[in-house]
Write a protein that holds these residues in place. Structure first.
Motif, PDB file in Angstrom:
ATOM      1  N   ARG A  45       0.846  -1.204   0.000  1.00 12.19           N
ATOM      2  CA  ARG A  45       0.000   0.000   0.000  1.00 12.19           C
ATOM      3  C   ARG A  45       0.878   1.249   0.000  1.00 12.19           C
ATOM      4  N   THR A  46       0.462   2.267  -0.737  1.00 10.41           N
ATOM      5  CA  THR A  46       1.164   3.552  -0.759  1.00 10.41           C
ATOM      6  C   THR A  46       0.135   4.673  -0.745  1.00 10.41           C
ATOM      7  N   GLY A  47       0.623   5.900  -0.621  1.00  6.59           N
ATOM      8  CA  GLY A  47      -0.257   7.058  -0.708  1.00  6.59           C
ATOM      9  C   GLY A  47      -1.074   7.333   0.532  1.00  6.59           C
ATOM     10  N   VAL A  48      -0.651   6.806   1.679  1.00  5.50           N
ATOM     11  CA  VAL A  48      -1.386   7.041   2.916  1.00  5.50           C
ATOM     12  C   VAL A  48      -0.838   8.281   3.617  1.00  5.50           C
ATOM     13  N   SER A  49      -1.577   8.737   4.638  1.00  8.48           N
ATOM     14  CA  SER A  49      -1.114   9.888   5.409  1.00  8.48           C
ATOM     15  C   SER A  49      -0.028   9.500   6.406  1.00  8.48           C
ATOM     16  N   LEU A  50      -0.195   8.337   7.055  1.00  8.55           N
ATOM     17  CA  LEU A  50       0.694   7.981   8.158  1.00  8.55           C
ATOM     18  C   LEU A  50       1.245   6.574   7.991  1.00  8.55           C
ATOM     19  N   SER A  88      -2.769  -2.722  20.857  1.00  6.40           N
ATOM     20  CA  SER A  88      -2.999  -1.370  21.354  1.00  6.40           C
ATOM     21  C   SER A  88      -3.122  -0.371  20.213  1.00  6.40           C
ATOM     22  N   LEU A  89      -2.263  -0.492  19.201  1.00  7.19           N
ATOM     23  CA  LEU A  89      -2.288   0.450  18.081  1.00  7.19           C
ATOM     24  C   LEU A  89      -3.558   0.312  17.240  1.00  7.19           C
ATOM     25  N   LEU A  90      -4.052  -0.911  17.106  1.00  9.78           N
ATOM     26  CA  LEU A  90      -5.216  -1.156  16.252  1.00  9.78           C
ATOM     27  C   LEU A  90      -6.535  -1.018  16.997  1.00  9.78           C
ATOM     28  N   TYR A  91      -6.474  -0.973  18.319  1.00  6.69           N
ATOM     29  CA  TYR A  91      -7.688  -0.928  19.125  1.00  6.69           C
ATOM     30  C   TYR A  91      -8.477   0.354  18.835  1.00  6.69           C
ATOM     31  N   GLU A  92      -9.727   0.209  18.517  1.00  7.10           N
ATOM     32  CA  GLU A  92     -10.662   1.310  18.283  1.00  7.10           C
ATOM     33  C   GLU A  92     -10.386   2.114  17.009  1.00  7.10           C
ATOM     34  N   LEU A  93      -9.449   1.688  16.161  1.00  8.18           N
ATOM     35  CA  LEU A  93      -9.254   2.402  14.897  1.00  8.18           C
ATOM     36  C   LEU A  93     -10.474   2.178  14.003  1.00  8.18           C
ATOM     37  N   SER A  94     -10.970   3.254  13.411  1.00  7.79           N
ATOM     38  CA  SER A  94     -12.091   3.131  12.487  1.00  7.79           C
ATOM     39  C   SER A  94     -11.594   2.551  11.164  1.00  7.79           C
ATOM     40  N   GLU A  95     -12.532   2.079  10.337  1.00  2.81           N
ATOM     41  CA  GLU A  95     -12.159   1.553   9.032  1.00  2.81           C
ATOM     42  C   GLU A  95     -11.507   2.642   8.176  1.00  2.81           C
ATOM     43  N   GLU A  96     -12.004   3.861   8.305  1.00  2.69           N
ATOM     44  CA  GLU A  96     -11.428   4.980   7.553  1.00  2.69           C
ATOM     45  C   GLU A  96      -9.980   5.229   7.963  1.00  2.69           C
ATOM     46  N   GLN A  97      -9.707   5.168   9.268  1.00  3.89           N
ATOM     47  CA  GLN A  97      -8.339   5.362   9.745  1.00  3.89           C
ATOM     48  C   GLN A  97      -7.429   4.235   9.278  1.00  3.89           C
ATOM     49  N   LYS A  98      -7.945   3.012   9.283  1.00  8.76           N
ATOM     50  CA  LYS A  98      -7.142   1.877   8.839  1.00  8.76           C
ATOM     51  C   LYS A  98      -6.788   1.978   7.359  1.00  8.76           C
ATOM     52  N   GLU A  99      -7.671   2.575   6.574  1.00 11.59           N
ATOM     53  CA  GLU A  99      -7.413   2.713   5.146  1.00 11.59           C
ATOM     54  C   GLU A  99      -6.363   3.782   4.845  1.00 11.59           C
ATOM     55  N   ASP A 100      -6.077   4.651   5.814  1.00 13.73           N
ATOM     56  CA  ASP A 100      -5.162   5.769   5.573  1.00 13.73           C
ATOM     57  C   ASP A 100      -3.862   5.626   6.357  1.00 13.73           C
ATOM     58  N   CYS A 101      -3.516   4.400   6.755  1.00 13.50           N
ATOM     59  CA  CYS A 101      -2.249   4.202   7.474  1.00 13.50           C
ATOM     60  C   CYS A 101      -1.669   2.837   7.130  1.00 13.50           C
ATOM     61  N   ILE A 102      -0.397   2.692   7.421  1.00 14.74           N
ATOM     62  CA  ILE A 102       0.300   1.405   7.283  1.00 14.74           C
ATOM     63  C   ILE A 102       1.143   1.218   8.541  1.00 14.74           C
ATOM     64  N   ILE A 103       1.155   0.013   9.066  1.00 19.11           N
ATOM     65  CA  ILE A 103       2.067  -0.345  10.164  1.00 19.11           C
ATOM     66  C   ILE A 103       3.054  -1.362   9.608  1.00 19.11           C
ATOM     67  N   ILE A 104       4.326  -0.962   9.547  1.00 22.71           N
ATOM     68  CA  ILE A 104       5.375  -1.840   9.009  1.00 22.71           C
ATOM     69  C   ILE A 104       6.148  -2.450  10.176  1.00 22.71           C
ATOM     70  N   ILE A 105       6.107  -3.761  10.271  1.00 25.56           N
ATOM     71  CA  ILE A 105       6.842  -4.482  11.306  1.00 25.56           C
ATOM     72  C   ILE A 105       8.145  -4.977  10.682  1.00 25.56           C
ATOM     73  N   PHE A 106       9.240  -4.493  11.196  1.00 24.96           N
ATOM     74  CA  PHE A 106      10.555  -4.860  10.677  1.00 24.96           C
ATOM     75  C   PHE A 106      11.187  -5.852  11.647  1.00 24.96           C
ATOM     76  N   SER A 149      -6.024  -6.773   4.385  1.00 27.07           N
ATOM     77  CA  SER A 149      -6.376  -5.452   3.853  1.00 27.07           C
ATOM     78  C   SER A 149      -5.153  -4.600   3.530  1.00 27.07           C
ATOM     79  N   GLY A 150      -3.994  -4.945   4.097  1.00 28.94           N
ATOM     80  CA  GLY A 150      -2.784  -4.175   3.825  1.00 28.94           C
ATOM     81  C   GLY A 150      -2.416  -3.183   4.907  1.00 28.94           C
ATOM     82  N   VAL A 151      -3.152  -3.168   6.024  1.00 28.61           N
ATOM     83  CA  VAL A 151      -2.790  -2.291   7.140  1.00 28.61           C
ATOM     84  C   VAL A 151      -1.442  -2.710   7.718  1.00 28.61           C
ATOM     85  N   LEU A 152      -1.223  -4.020   7.806  1.00 32.81           N
ATOM     86  CA  LEU A 152       0.019  -4.547   8.373  1.00 32.81           C
ATOM     87  C   LEU A 152       0.923  -5.095   7.285  1.00 32.81           C
TER      88      LEU A 152
END
Length: 531
Positions: free
Chosen positions: A125-130, A151-169, A195-198
């Motif tokens: 995924r690219t083009g997100v805000s965060l 903790s990071l994903l708790y209570e995130l709305s679907e809209e917020q999930k679509e505009d972010c990526i969490i990269i685990i290195f 979905s590509g959030v993670l």
């Protein structure tokens, strides 16, 4: 047959210039005039030759650039066809043209794949805000990664999930360990992976230089110097991978908890800044909660790579600000004031350090951010009067009555099949909608799994009909007259209740299989036509 640009342009120029020169020569009455125009003609020819060469050079550059774009598009197309579960490294390289990485890490010249991350899974995924980056390594005693992600994903709305990526290195080269961590993430968060959030990546072994003979500095032991040096390289790799994916990059660690509204708070604070900035800090500890503009990451990484053997990462970022802003002829107070223009602190903190056992072997750290405050671990609502019952074994004073009244969260030992939570109303009520939220921000993994939501109609005739003849609605019925109207999904159960069911006598949460974790109920909302 097509004429090339470099052939046509000089011809046109000569064609336009020749009549003028010929006229001038014809009209000239003296020999020195002819010589002068001959010289000018020669100069013009030389310039046209230069233009021709320049045209060829630029044409080659353009052709090369177009070829590179085609290769990038082809790689992206191939990568987007893969995905979840593929453990093979993808043909993807860090944007090293943005740094002098080969100069600072000369061993990379011998390994073509050293800058190609192993993309274990992710939808590119690219083009997100965060973009959020989390480096994680093997710890001797306890791993906090899954709790951090919860903790990071708790209570995130679907809209917020679509505009972010969490990269685990996963900053390890042990293939079995990398695979086990990746599988743990995929099992815990299947929807977010799909979905590509993670995204989960790891480095090739050839990325790291020889770390066995480092110079001891700052009074640190050999082990600590090696640990902090590798950490600097880990952060650099992760930042370069994340750089083209979004507008902002947030640096996190794998042993933290976050406030429930952290994304909106970050975006709001960034939008409020009237001056240019380089770092926005949402935690006062180490390298946690540091926000950067993605466009600044190449400069920052280059500075890290210059001195990766010399100092810890948080000291290096401070030195970078010193280099940019501080006047050696001024005092330290003036320097700090200047640095504060590019490094801006937000309060209260949005992230808290929770890990006790450091990734450095034998190190115990009890660092806490005093500006974090307390998270609200439950949410209160005005629910209709009811008696509450549960077969679950309650932990300490976290009772079911308290969560129903909005005074605390309910916490119980791991449920087993057949366990239940029941709310029996003192007077039958017409319920419009319901919401039950399990887990909380500090224990986001303590959710209710395989649990159904059931309602008991107040109409005894209807209950008897349901028990004798099955459901007349689009819901299945239990033997004792309850209708199964919903279920928990990702720790939450919510929905509306059909008015055709009429008033309700009770609502029950029924556990259908044994759970591997304890259970928290942090929010109960029963919305009636009267409240």
């Amino acid at each position: 047959m097509r004429l090339r640009l470099e052939q046509v342009l000089p011809a046109l120029c000569l064609g336009a210039a020749f009549p003028l020169l010929w006229s001038a020569v014809w009209q000239g009455s003296r020999g020195n005039d002819v010589d002068m125009y001959r010289d000018q003609l020669l100069q013009l020819q030389q310039r046209l030759l230069y233009v021709k060469k320049e045209n060829k050079r630029r044409s080659r550059e353009l052709s090369s650039a177009l070829d590179e774009i085609k290769r990038i598009v082809a790689r992206r197309t191939i990568m987007t066809r893969n995905h979840t579960g593929d453990m093979k490294g993808k043909e993807l390289k860090l944007p090293i043209h943005l740094t002098n990485i080969y100069y600072y890490l000369p061993h990379l010249r011998k390994h073509e794949d050293a800058i190609s991350p192993n993309v274990i899974f992710g939808q590119q995924r690219t083009g997100v805000s965060l973009v959020m980056g989390i480096p994680t390594v093997k710890r001797e005693k306890q791993n906090y990664l899954i709790d951090t992600l919860n903790s990071l994903l708790y209570e995130l709305s679907e809209e917020q999930k679509e505009d972010c990526i969490i990269i685990i290195f996963i900053a390890e080269v042990d293939a079995e360990y990398v695979k086990s961590v990746a599988e743990s993430v995929k099992t815990s968060f299947p929807r977010e992976v799909q979905s590509g959030v993670l995204e989960v990546i790891s480095p090739p072994a050839s990325y790291y230089p020889d770390l066995s003979n480092l110079k001891e500095t700052l009074g640190d032991s050999e082990d600590r110097v090696r640990w902090r040096t590798k950490q600097n390289l880990d952060y650099s790799f992760l930042m370069l991978y994340a750089q083209p994916k979004g507008t902002f990059y947030l640096q996190l660690e794998d042993d933290i908890i976050a406030k429930s509204d952290y994304i909106e708070s970050i975006k709001s604070f960034a939008a409020q800044q009237s001056q240019d900035w380089m770092i926005l800090e949402f935690s006062q500890l180490g390298f946690i909660g540091k926000l950067f503009k993605s466009e600044d990451l190449p400069l920052i990484v280059e500075f890290f790579l210059m001195f990766y053997k010399d100092k810890p990462i948080d000291w290096l970022i401070d030195h970078l600000l010193w280099v940019k802003l501080c006047n050696p002829e001024k005092d330290a107070t003036h320097c700090e004031m200047e640095k504060s223009k590019l490094r801006i602190r937000a309060k209260p903190s949005l992230f808290q350090h929770m890990g006790i056992h450091s990734s450095l072997s034998g190190k115990v750290q009890n660092l806490k951010d005093k500006d974090f405050g307390k998270n609200l671990l439950y949410k209160a609502h005005n629910n209709p009067p009811a008696q509450v019952y549960t077969s679950l074994r309650i932990y300490q004073q976290h009772t079911l009555e308290k969560v129903y009244k909005g005074e605390d969260f309910f916490w119980a030992l791991a449920p087993v099949a057949g366990d239940y939570i029941r709310f029996t109303f003192l007077n039958p009520v017409e319920v419009e909608k319901y919401l039950f939220r399990s887990g909380n921000i500090e224990h986001a993994g303590d959710k209710l799994f395989n649990t159904t939501v059931e309602v008991l109609p107040a109409d005894e005739t209807l209950r008897k009909e349901l028990a004798d003849n099955g459901s007349k609605f689009n819901y299945s019925a239990t033997e004792d007259g309850y209708l199964k109207i919903g279920a928990f999904e990702n720790g939450i159960a919510e929905g509306s209740i059909s008015q055709s069911i009429g008033r309700l006598q009770a609502i029950r949460l029924s556990v259908t299989s044994d759970s591997p974790v304890w259970a928290i109920l942090s929010e109960v909302l029963i919305k009636t036509s009267e409240n």
